[in-house]
Scaffold this active site. Structure first.
Site, PDB file in Angstrom:
ATOM      1  N   LYS A  85       0.829  -1.219   0.000  1.00  0.00           N
ATOM      2  CA  LYS A  85       0.000   0.000   0.000  1.00  0.00           C
ATOM      3  C   LYS A  85       0.853   1.254   0.000  1.00  0.00           C
ATOM      4  CE  LYS A  85      -1.454   1.641   3.925  1.00  0.00           C
ATOM      5  NZ  LYS A  85      -1.463   2.937   4.577  1.00  0.00           N
ATOM      6  N   ASN A  86       1.833   1.315   0.896  1.00  0.00           N
ATOM      7  CA  ASN A  86       2.568   2.581   1.036  1.00  0.00           C
ATOM      8  C   ASN A  86       3.516   2.848  -0.139  1.00  0.00           C
ATOM      9  OD1 ASN A  86       1.164   3.208   3.317  1.00  0.00           O
ATOM     10  ND2 ASN A  86       2.737   2.494   4.756  1.00  0.00           N
ATOM     11  N   CYS A 116      -4.327   8.156   9.615  1.00  0.00           N
ATOM     12  CA  CYS A 116      -4.560   7.613  10.952  1.00  0.00           C
ATOM     13  C   CYS A 116      -4.062   8.568  12.034  1.00  0.00           C
ATOM     14  CB  CYS A 116      -3.844   6.272  11.092  1.00  0.00           C
ATOM     15  SG  CYS A 116      -4.656   4.927  10.230  1.00  0.00           S
ATOM     16  N   ARG A 175       2.249  14.222  13.547  1.00  0.00           N
ATOM     17  CA  ARG A 175       2.539  14.071  12.118  1.00  0.00           C
ATOM     18  C   ARG A 175       2.765  15.396  11.377  1.00  0.00           C
ATOM     19  NH1 ARG A 175      -0.852   8.994   9.857  1.00  0.00           N
ATOM     20  NH2 ARG A 175       1.103   8.641   8.775  1.00  0.00           N
ATOM     21  N   ASP A 217       4.798   0.224  12.156  1.00  0.00           N
ATOM     22  CA  ASP A 217       3.530  -0.313  11.638  1.00  0.00           C
ATOM     23  C   ASP A 217       3.281  -1.757  12.073  1.00  0.00           C
ATOM     24  OD1 ASP A 217       3.139   2.097  10.436  1.00  0.00           O
ATOM     25  OD2 ASP A 217       3.519   1.426   8.392  1.00  0.00           O
ATOM     26  N   ARG A 262      -8.824   0.350   4.802  1.00  0.00           N
ATOM     27  CA  ARG A 262      -7.939   1.277   4.084  1.00  0.00           C
ATOM     28  C   ARG A 262      -6.682   0.596   3.588  1.00  0.00           C
ATOM     29  NH1 ARG A 262      -7.757   6.774   7.473  1.00  0.00           N
ATOM     30  NH2 ARG A 262      -6.152   7.169   5.960  1.00  0.00           N
TER      31      ARG A 262
END
Ligand code: EPZ
Length: 430
Positions: free
Chosen positions: A22-23, A117, A122, A305, A397
């Protein structure tokens, strides 16, 4: 209310195939609009964050041909860089990659401040510092980042913190800047290397991705390419942990073992058996797992993660484990949910002290974010009895066919839309 209903206590056994990362995909899809020629991206995961990214490209005026769930052909030809400020991008963190992509392509970007999230404050100061070093004027007005430059010039940029997002954003912004840009103290995650390889396949000249220093020689333009995204390190790690949590035997297929070394090493320290082969990782979860300590760090350290997933299995390991979260300050919110299952975890700042218990009790749980949500599903799979996990939009997601893949391993889990679905599932599983 959409929720997972899970009957736990069954060891998960069998094979599971990992989807595209995904990333990496988020960076690659943003980078794909940097040429006006067509770009084909294979092995994109079919998850909600990617769907939002593709919708955003269309809203900006680009075209997206969806060949199948995992393959898209993108053209950035019609993109108007003044219109990227659409609201859907606020919901995903990676929307900010359009700042680097559009600034690098056309010298102008107008993109909402990132969402994503809630795992910490961040900030994006390192991204902004980098864009400014390349000669851009950057300001934030009403929650929108506006970056513009008549002419981007190469720069020597030293990041104060190691940031995945800033590294990817600056690789994109600088690949058509005049001269040689040097990025120092960069992130080295697998998806950094994948985005760099993708940009290079479009004609960029990026060297050093995967090390502390990346050098980028600006090229006049980027071109058409076809590219296969790497497998998802974190999805693979999550399924490896599921074998440990349920004392099962899972072979995780379509992985790059190198990316999973820190996760495998910790599972072994806990007493589990881990075997890597060419593109598989097999984990056999043992019944008497022991404590270990974890410190999250940028790659190749233990990934933040994976912190909720490993903490969850440490709850069931004999003895006291200490988990230190060094990347995001707000990443222990799921611990309150684990406590509902009997877990004994004390959190002080960025440190969790876990006292192992024999077993989780089933409970009704709420996912506070993506990875924590996956960890709670894992806890429910380990607990005898029926548990529920709500707020699963977070999980959707980032994990493709999460419930289907778990069912493929013999787990009893159903995505239920309403109470009728829940009743039907309960009747079926008895
Ligand atoms: C990426 O987020 C991932 N997201 C995250 O994955 C992942 O947790 C994180 O990297 C760390 O590996 C995507 O790739 C879309 P960072 P990112 O910039 O880029 C500080 C998931 O579950 N920082 O590497 O936002 C920051 O506060 C998600 O898939 C600054 O101080 O993370 C943090 O402490 C969640 N200033 C640290 O750096 C900045 O300008 C690392 O953040 C940027 C970051």
């Amino acid at each position: 209310m959409e929720q997972y209903v899970i009957k736990g206590g069954i060891p998960l056994n069998g094979d599971v195939t990992i989807s595209g990362a995904k990333n990496a995909a988020l960076g690659i899809l943003a980078a794909s609009i940097m040429t006006n020629e067509k770009v084909r991206v294979n092995n994109a995961p079919y998850v909600n964050d990617i769907i939002v990214m593709l919708d955003a490209i269309e809203e900006m005026g680009g075209t997206v041909e969806r060949i199948d769930e995992h393959t898209v052909v993108i053209s950035g030809k019609g993109i108007d860089s003044r219109t990227a400020g659409n609201d859907s991008l606020r919901n995903i963190r990676a929307g900010y990659y359009f700042i680097g992509a559009l600034l690098g392509k056309s010298g102008y970007a107008r993109v909402p401040l990132p969402g994503g999230c809630d795992i910490g404050s961040r900030p994006i100061d390192q991204h902004i510092k980098g864009f400014k070093a390349l000669g851009a004027d950057v300001k934030i007005e009403n929650g929108i980042v506006i970056a513009k430059a008549d002419h981007l010039r190469a720069a020597h940029i030293y990041f104060d913190v190691v940031s995945v997002g800033a590294t990817i954003n600056l690789m994109m912004a600088s690949c058509m800047a005049e001269g040689q840009t040097i990025l120092e103290n960069v992130a080295k995650e697998p998806h950094i290397v994948d985005v760099a390889n993708f940009l290079n396949s479009m004609g960029a000249k990026i060297k050093g991705a995967g090390t502390d220093t990346i050098r980028i020689v600006g090229v006049p333009r980027l071109m058409s390419t076809e590219y296969d995204i790497i497998p998802d390190q974190i999805e693979a790690g999550t399924f490896m942990c599921m074998a440990a949590a349920t004392k099962g035997d899972i072979t995780v297929r379509n992985v790059i073992p190198k990316h999973l070394e820190s996760i495998g090493a910790k599972l072994v320290e806990m007493g589990n058996k881990v075997y890597f082969h060419n593109d598989t990782a097999r984990v056999i979860g043992v019944s008497n797992q022991t404590h270990t300590d974890i410190k999250t760090l940028p790659y190749p350290g233990f990934p933040t993660d994976m912190q909720p997933q490993i903490t969850t299995i440490l709850c069931l390991a004999e003895g006291t484990s200490v988990v230190t979260e060094n990347i995001f300050e707000n990443r222990f919110r799921y611990v309150d949910e684990l406590r509902l299952m009997g877990a004994q975890v004390k959190v002080e700042g960025n440190v969790a002290v876990v006292e192992g218990i024999d077993a989780f009790q089933s409970a009704n749980l709420r996912a506070p974010d993506l990875r924590a949500g996956a960890a709670l599903v894992m806890a429910a799979l380990a607990a005898d009895g029926i548990s529920t996990v709500t707020d699963i939009s977070y999980i959707l997601r980032g994990y493709e066919d999460f419930d289907k893949k778990i069912r493929g391993l013999g787990g009893q889990i159903e995505l239920c839309d309403d109470d009728r679905d829940v009743t039907k599932f309960r009747l079926r599983i008895g």
